[in-house]
Design an enzyme around this catalytic site. Structure first.
Site, short mmCIF file in Angstrom:
data_model
loop_
_atom_site.label_atom_id
_atom_site.label_comp_id
_atom_site.label_asym_id
_atom_site.label_seq_id
_atom_site.Cartn_x
_atom_site.Cartn_y
_atom_site.Cartn_z
N VAL A 11 1.93 87.84 2.51
CA VAL A 11 0.59 87.26 2.28
C VAL A 11 -0.48 88.36 2.25
O VAL A 11 -1.33 88.40 1.35
CB VAL A 11 0.25 86.19 3.34
CG1 VAL A 11 -1.15 85.63 3.11
CG2 VAL A 11 1.29 85.07 3.32
N GLU A 123 -8.08 78.34 6.09
CA GLU A 123 -7.57 77.40 5.07
C GLU A 123 -6.09 77.63 4.76
O GLU A 123 -5.32 76.67 4.57
CB GLU A 123 -8.41 77.55 3.79
CG GLU A 123 -8.01 76.64 2.66
CD GLU A 123 -8.23 75.16 2.96
OE1 GLU A 123 -9.39 74.75 3.12
OE2 GLU A 123 -7.24 74.43 3.04
N VAL A 126 -2.57 76.04 6.70
CA VAL A 126 -1.91 74.75 6.46
C VAL A 126 -1.67 74.58 4.97
O VAL A 126 -2.60 74.63 4.17
CB VAL A 126 -2.77 73.57 6.98
CG1 VAL A 126 -2.06 72.25 6.71
CG2 VAL A 126 -3.06 73.72 8.46
N GLY A 181 14.95 83.29 -1.09
CA GLY A 181 13.82 83.88 -0.37
C GLY A 181 12.84 82.86 0.19
O GLY A 181 11.76 83.23 0.65
N GLU A 184 13.49 82.06 5.96
CA GLU A 184 13.59 83.34 6.66
C GLU A 184 15.07 83.60 7.00
O GLU A 184 15.88 82.68 7.02
CB GLU A 184 12.81 83.28 7.98
CG GLU A 184 11.40 82.78 7.85
CD GLU A 184 10.48 83.81 7.23
OE1 GLU A 184 10.77 85.02 7.33
OE2 GLU A 184 9.50 83.40 6.60
N LYS A 199 1.32 72.94 11.73
CA LYS A 199 0.35 72.62 10.68
C LYS A 199 -0.27 71.24 10.92
O LYS A 199 -1.48 71.07 10.75
CB LYS A 199 1.03 72.70 9.31
CG LYS A 199 1.44 74.14 8.96
CD LYS A 199 2.38 74.17 7.77
CE LYS A 199 2.81 75.59 7.42
NZ LYS A 199 3.92 75.63 6.47
N GLY A 297 4.18 81.29 -0.29
CA GLY A 297 4.30 82.29 -1.35
C GLY A 297 3.11 83.24 -1.35
O GLY A 297 2.03 82.90 -0.88
N1 HSE Z 1 8.07 78.94 6.06
C1 HSE Z 1 6.96 78.22 5.55
C2 HSE Z 1 7.46 77.15 4.56
C3 HSE Z 1 6.00 79.17 4.87
O1 HSE Z 1 8.65 77.14 4.25
O2 HSE Z 1 6.68 76.31 4.14
C4 HSE Z 1 4.61 78.70 4.83
O3 HSE Z 1 4.09 78.41 6.08
#
Ligand code: HSE
Length: 406
Positions: A11, A123, A126, A181, A184, A199, A297
């Protein structure tokens, strides 16, 4: 306007590149000229086009009076909390994409921002690039928000989509998510529902006015979802999604949970596939409104971060007032007592006994079901009641999945 970026991962690097790429457009649209002056990271980036901006010393940012806005894209709680606090105390506005930080420390950091007459905006924390915090705070300000329900995790939505559309097993779908990808290397926070929980806690805090800590929220991931559950949901004309939802019961009570849910195919949320996110907000004036897009992303998330940076830059002398109160005791109701319908899958040699206890239930079917598998829809009741009744019966529980009406 000089900006510093703390954390140059997916990010953070997206933020640096987006500011550089769209600087002129942002200047025209928002009348502020953004320029990244420092990038903090413990790693070396000798080949980066921004190599000369890197520092390993936080004090280069804290002590630079030209830097008025700091981006926190480090992730994790520490040292993100200490660095963000120090920046706010030093009179710098902060923009964060860090849902762990906001869900745990949002109240404290918003207070700190208020005390120091600066902004703390998040912002991107979430649903990544989807505008949702600003719409709730500003565009829907005339509404009493009654309920929020979202698909807030792209990884789990990708996995469930593969299970639904391509009939993949959970393990194969997870492996594919990792290969692509999305997930994780350690996907625990995604598949166990912790990421989505953080969130919905942020959204509930904003919409209902008191901080909601993730620890107080019933959280169940998708690891228990089997291909048979997907098939039974299909028999109901529905799909299984990981839903994070929060509902106002009164000023002193909310229902909130993160757990798999059966969503009927007619719902807007049912059509949200792959790594996409969506958030449904139910307001007393607007009715249902749904926000949809990329929840993760590099550039999708950077899109939300950079918009917040521009907002901070424009409002340097004016604090954007928004926030919430500290958590209230007994504010979050006991999930086990929420009244809803459930899809239940059990193994039993005595389906008749189950029907006697649960009444005239809707029985579900799937191809190639073993003889002793029995799946049905309960009447409206609580999870505690469902478990109590099942405990009295000669059954082995396969799964219990709530059914929603979003
Ligand atoms: N690991 C999170 C997802 C990334 O898969 O949505 C964004 O918070």
């Amino acid at each position: 306007m000089y900006v510093a970026v703390m954390g140059c991962g997916i990010v953070g690097s997206g933020v640096v590149r987006l500011i550089s790429k769209n600087r002129e457009g942002i200047k025209k649209r928002r009348m502020t000229d953004l320029e990244v002056k420092h990038i903090l990271d413990i790693r070396d980036f000798p080949d980066s086009p921004f190599a000369e901006l890197f520092t390993k010393d936080f004090n280069d940012i804290l002590g630079d009076d030209d830097v008025k806005v700091v981006v926190e894209t480090m992730g994790g709680l520490h040292p993100a909390f200490e660095y963000v606090s120090a920046c706010l105390k030093a009179g710098k506005s902060v923009v964060s994409s860090n849902k762990l930080l906001v869900s745990q420390k949002g109240y404290e950091l918003l207070q700190l921002a208020k005390d120091n007459n600066v902004n703390f905006l998040f912002e991107a924390s979430v649903a990544g690039g989807i505008p949702i915090i600003r719409p709730i705070v500003q565009c829907l300000a005339a509404n009493e928000v009654e309920e929020i329900a979202g698909i807030l995790n792209g990884t789990t939505n990708f996995i469930l989509t593969k299970m639904i559309v391509e009939k993949m097993s959970f393990a194969d779908a997870l492996a594919l998510a990792q290969k692509n990808g999305y997930a994780e290397a350690d996907p625990t926070a995604d598949i166990e529902g912790l990421d989505a929980c953080r969130k919905i806690c942020i959204l509930a805090s904003i919409a209902f006015g008191s901080h909601v800590y993730p620890e107080s929220v019933y959280t169940e991931g998708i690891t228990s979802i089997s291909e048979s559950d997907v098939a039974y949901a299909n028999d109901m004309g529905a799909v299984i999604k990981l839903i994070a939802n929060a509902k106002k019961i009164s000023d002193d009570k909310i229902e909130i949970a993160t757990a798999p849910a059966i969503i009927f195919r007619g719902s807007q949320l049912a059509g949200v596939s792959d790594e996409y996110n969506a958030v449904l907000v139910r307001g007393d004036a607007i009715g249902d409104v749904v926000f949809y897009g990329k929840g993760a992303g590099r550039f999708a998330t950077a899109s939300a971060v950079v918009a917040d940076v521009a907002d901070c830059a424009i409002h340097l002398e004016r604090r954007k007032y928004f926030g919430w109160d500290e958590a209230k005791e007994n504010y979050v109701s006991d999930y086990g007592k929420h009244q809803q319908k459930f899809m239940v899958r059990v193994e039993t040699d005595d389906a008749g006994a189950v029907r006697k206890v649960f009444g005239d239930v809707r029985v579900l079917n799937r191809e190639n079901a073993p003889e002793n598998e029995f799946a049905f829809v309960t009447p409206v009741m609580s999870l505690d009641e469902v478990k109590r009744e099942l405990a009295s019966l000669p059954v082995t529980i396969g799964n219990i999945i709530r059914i929603t009406d979003y």
